[in-house]
Scaffold this motif. Structure first.
Motif, PDB file in Angstrom:
ATOM      1  N   UNK A  72       0.824  -1.206   0.000  1.00 54.23           N
ATOM      2  CA  UNK A  72       0.000   0.000   0.000  1.00 54.23           C
ATOM      3  C   UNK A  72       0.859   1.257   0.000  1.00 54.23           C
ATOM      4  N   UNK A  73       1.891   1.286   0.811  1.00 58.34           N
ATOM      5  CA  UNK A  73       2.785   2.445   0.849  1.00 58.34           C
ATOM      6  C   UNK A  73       3.426   2.664  -0.517  1.00 58.34           C
ATOM      7  N   UNK A  74       3.934   1.598  -1.130  1.00 59.31           N
ATOM      8  CA  UNK A  74       4.571   1.718  -2.437  1.00 59.31           C
ATOM      9  C   UNK A  74       3.615   2.192  -3.511  1.00 59.31           C
ATOM     10  N   UNK A  75       2.415   1.649  -3.543  1.00 62.42           N
ATOM     11  CA  UNK A  75       1.431   2.084  -4.534  1.00 62.42           C
ATOM     12  C   UNK A  75       1.108   3.569  -4.348  1.00 62.42           C
ATOM     13  N   UNK A  76       0.937   3.989  -3.091  1.00 59.04           N
ATOM     14  CA  UNK A  76       0.649   5.407  -2.839  1.00 59.04           C
ATOM     15  C   UNK A  76       1.821   6.282  -3.278  1.00 59.04           C
ATOM     16  N   UNK A  77       3.045   5.831  -3.039  1.00 53.42           N
ATOM     17  CA  UNK A  77       4.220   6.602  -3.449  1.00 53.42           C
ATOM     18  C   UNK A  77       4.293   6.726  -4.962  1.00 53.42           C
ATOM     19  N   UNK A  78       3.724   5.775  -5.680  1.00 55.58           N
ATOM     20  CA  UNK A  78       3.713   5.830  -7.142  1.00 55.58           C
ATOM     21  C   UNK A  78       2.441   6.487  -7.685  1.00 55.58           C
ATOM     22  N   UNK A  79       1.621   7.017  -6.789  1.00 52.55           N
ATOM     23  CA  UNK A  79       0.470   7.807  -7.209  1.00 52.55           C
ATOM     24  C   UNK A  79      -0.850   7.063  -7.315  1.00 52.55           C
ATOM     25  N   UNK A  80      -0.940   5.879  -6.730  1.00 51.21           N
ATOM     26  CA  UNK A  80      -2.174   5.103  -6.780  1.00 51.21           C
ATOM     27  C   UNK A  80      -2.780   5.054  -5.380  1.00 51.21           C
ATOM     28  N   UNK A  81      -4.018   5.514  -5.272  1.00 53.78           N
ATOM     29  CA  UNK A  81      -4.696   5.480  -3.983  1.00 53.78           C
ATOM     30  C   UNK A  81      -5.089   4.051  -3.661  1.00 53.78           C
ATOM     31  N   UNK A  82      -4.633   3.581  -2.510  1.00 47.63           N
ATOM     32  CA  UNK A  82      -4.917   2.222  -2.054  1.00 47.63           C
ATOM     33  C   UNK A  82      -5.278   2.302  -0.582  1.00 47.63           C
ATOM     34  N   UNK A  83      -6.361   1.680  -0.205  1.00 49.36           N
ATOM     35  CA  UNK A  83      -6.796   1.673   1.187  1.00 49.36           C
ATOM     36  C   UNK A  83      -6.481   0.319   1.804  1.00 49.36           C
ATOM     37  N   UNK A  84      -5.748   0.347   2.910  1.00 45.83           N
ATOM     38  CA  UNK A  84      -5.451  -0.893   3.627  1.00 45.83           C
ATOM     39  C   UNK A  84      -6.670  -1.353   4.405  1.00 45.83           C
ATOM     40  N   UNK A  85      -6.855  -2.645   4.432  1.00 47.76           N
ATOM     41  CA  UNK A  85      -7.887  -3.293   5.241  1.00 47.76           C
ATOM     42  C   UNK A  85      -7.161  -4.276   6.169  1.00 47.76           C
ATOM     43  N   UNK A  86      -7.790  -4.712   7.255  1.00 51.75           N
ATOM     44  CA  UNK A  86      -7.111  -5.655   8.149  1.00 51.75           C
ATOM     45  C   UNK A  86      -6.637  -6.933   7.444  1.00 51.75           C
ATOM     46  N   UNK A  87      -7.377  -7.375   6.428  1.00 49.33           N
ATOM     47  CA  UNK A  87      -7.043  -8.624   5.751  1.00 49.33           C
ATOM     48  C   UNK A  87      -6.752  -8.442   4.267  1.00 49.33           C
ATOM     49  N   UNK A  88      -6.429  -7.225   3.854  1.00 50.97           N
ATOM     50  CA  UNK A  88      -6.140  -6.989   2.441  1.00 50.97           C
ATOM     51  C   UNK A  88      -6.088  -5.519   2.117  1.00 50.97           C
TER      52      UNK A  88
END
Length: 102
Positions: free
Chosen positions: A19-35
């Motif tokens: 998730x951190x890497x995707x956000x750093x590359x400009x893609x919004x990603x929301x972490x969930x407890x299991x994914x």
């Protein structure tokens, strides 16, 4: 993606790192407890990202970078040799065949 809570307790927290890497590359990603959840229709911008010496993250960030609007630098990209030493060579072949940029 859900049902992958074990990815949080492997060698590292792979969900958080992805998730951190995707956000750093400009893609919004929301972490969930299991994914995680990714909003569709986004175009990565590129940038610098750390794969945390995880070959799986190297491959994920590399494939994402193929569609980025700018260049991408993946720190620790040589970790891909752990599971797929020919990854970059094979990917370059696929990219060449499909006409996508590398």
């Amino acid at each position: 993606m859900s049902g992958a809570e074990e990815l949080r307790v492997k060698e590292s927290d792979r969900i958080s790192s992805l998730a951190l890497g995707f956000r750093q590359l400009g893609v919004h990603m929301t972490e969930k407890p299991d994914g995680f959840e990714i909003e569709g229709g986004q175009k990565p911008r590129g940038g610098q990202v750390d794969a945390h010496l995880d070959h799986r993250l190297v491959m994920a960030f590399t494939v994402l970078a193929l569609n980025a609007t700018g260049p991408t630098m993946i720190t620790g990209a040589d970790a891909v040799a752990v599971s797929y030493p020919a990854f970059f060579t094979d990917l370059a072949r696929v990219v060449q065949r499909t006409g996508r940029r590398s």
